[in-house]
Design a protein around this motif. Structure first.
Motif, short mmCIF file in Angstrom:
data_model
loop_
_atom_site.label_atom_id
_atom_site.label_comp_id
_atom_site.label_asym_id
_atom_site.label_seq_id
_atom_site.Cartn_x
_atom_site.Cartn_y
_atom_site.Cartn_z
N THR C 30 34.75 64.64 74.01
CA THR C 30 35.89 63.72 74.02
C THR C 30 36.43 63.56 72.61
O THR C 30 37.64 63.66 72.37
N PHE C 34 40.01 65.12 72.07
CA PHE C 34 41.05 64.12 71.84
C PHE C 34 41.71 64.36 70.49
O PHE C 34 42.93 64.35 70.36
N PRO C 41 48.94 59.96 70.18
CA PRO C 41 48.82 59.37 71.52
C PRO C 41 50.09 58.62 71.94
O PRO C 41 50.62 57.84 71.16
N LEU C 45 48.99 60.37 79.02
CA LEU C 45 48.71 61.75 78.64
C LEU C 45 49.76 62.66 79.26
O LEU C 45 50.01 62.58 80.47
N CYS D 51 46.32 54.77 71.35
CA CYS D 51 45.16 55.57 70.94
C CYS D 51 43.94 55.22 71.78
O CYS D 51 43.26 56.10 72.30
N VAL D 52 43.67 53.92 71.94
CA VAL D 52 42.52 53.50 72.76
C VAL D 52 42.75 53.93 74.21
O VAL D 52 41.85 54.49 74.86
N GLY D 53 43.96 53.69 74.73
CA GLY D 53 44.26 54.04 76.13
C GLY D 53 44.08 55.51 76.41
O GLY D 53 43.39 55.90 77.36
N ARG D 54 44.67 56.36 75.57
CA ARG D 54 44.62 57.81 75.81
C ARG D 54 43.22 58.36 75.56
O ARG D 54 42.82 59.32 76.21
N TYR D 55 42.47 57.73 74.61
CA TYR D 55 41.08 58.17 74.40
C TYR D 55 40.27 57.93 75.67
O TYR D 55 39.54 58.81 76.13
N ASP D 57 41.48 57.64 78.72
CA ASP D 57 41.97 58.59 79.74
C ASP D 57 41.33 59.96 79.57
O ASP D 57 40.90 60.59 80.54
N THR D 58 41.30 60.42 78.31
CA THR D 58 40.70 61.73 78.02
C THR D 58 39.23 61.74 78.44
O THR D 58 38.76 62.68 79.08
N ASN D 59 38.54 60.66 78.10
CA ASN D 59 37.12 60.55 78.47
C ASN D 59 36.94 60.63 79.98
O ASN D 59 36.07 61.34 80.49
N LYS E 74 40.91 47.00 79.32
CA LYS E 74 40.69 48.26 80.06
C LYS E 74 39.38 48.21 80.85
O LYS E 74 39.32 48.64 82.01
#
Lengths: 81, 65, 81, 65, 81, 65
Positions: C30, C34, C41, C45, D51-55, D57-59, E74
């Protein structure tokens, strides 16, 4: 506990710490010197890469000793422990 | 003691895997500049193989010093 | 201790190690994917970012497996354990 | 057992804080190129949020693979 | 165990966690702000470097708080804990 | 208790050495761009000394804030 036994225990503790410290130093040196001296790893280390690594490692140890002296002096000046 | 032996073996396996994580991360930064496919092409494979090999050579040279 | 119980304990130890290893792999994948695939970002995505991440992750696993094979072969050659 | 429960809660809080440290550091490198003021301006705030959101999502995408 | 004693233990645990968290924050802030504000360390910190560091540190804390809010939101949305 | 005292002293030594490792690594990246000799020349020595000093100054300024 006898004085001899105490001495033995102390020596073992000190030796373990020294080994851990030396391993950490070798790991950091390898990381930094590999990164700097071997940007594109080939099928073997070239003479230039070996030479660079050897110089780098000595430089790294000198830097470690200097940083150690400077840091300990600063600690003593500020009266921290 | 069979369990103890098994735990020893697992612990040494864990240590090796930890090193594999470190090397993969380190060599990824040297060998992969951008992602064009889901495969490792020939030159990327060579780069990872050489990266691990030369890192270990460097480590040995430093320890021998 | 019965053989069945021993087997159970072994399975649990092995499973715990496998989980820890997989988690570490996912974390590193990740981080690296990433960093490489999502340089800026946005609010979600993009298809290109998702595609890049998927390819990157597969590539990362192949790299992990290759590094693992190379490293274990080296360990065996040098007779270290 | 009240204390045990409290310790569990604190431990899970500590784990979350640890992740917040990791994310702040990682997104700082992506979002802050230089320091011009003591505030986070609007676009910097957006960058950290994304940045936190997409990280995450990627995870999630990687775990689902 | 008396309620007062329990409360004391809880306070101590919470305080220890808070200290560890604050130390981690200071370490990360120092690393990042030193890196950004003092690219070439001289014989003392210049006024500009001190000013940059002070702004950077405040910015870092705001970023930490923002990241914390976003992440916890989140977590709650995804029903994880 | 002599042993306990000795262990305390060793532990505080280990903590200092850990910090020295961190600082050496961090200042190496600031002070050494390439390797031309096995020595630390005068300006490199100055750079390491200043790097440790200013890092500690920065740390103190931040804690005092």
């Amino acid at each position: 506990m006898s004085a001899a036994l105490k001495d033995n225990i102390k020596k073992e503790i000190a030796a373990e710490l020294a080994v851990a410290n030396a391993q950490q130093l070798v790991t950091k040196m390898t990381e930094n010197c590999f990164d700097m001296c071997v940007p594109k790893p080939g099928s073997s280390l070239s003479a230039a890469e070996k030479n660079c690594t050897a110089q780098c490692a000595q430089k790294y140890i000198m830097a470690w000793n200097l940083v150690s002296r400077v840091y300990i002096t600063k600690l003593q000046q500020s009266g921290q422990r | 003691q069979e369990i103890v032996q098994f735990m020893e073996a697992e612990r040494s396996k864990a240590k090796i895997q930890e090193t594999v994580h470190t090397f993969t991360n380190l060599c990824w930064n040297k060998c992969i500049k951008k992602v064009n496919s889901a495969q490792l092409d020939g030159s990327e494979q060579q780069c990872f193989t050489d990266c691990v090999g030369r890192y270990l050579d460097t480590n040995i040279d430093i320890v021998k010093m």
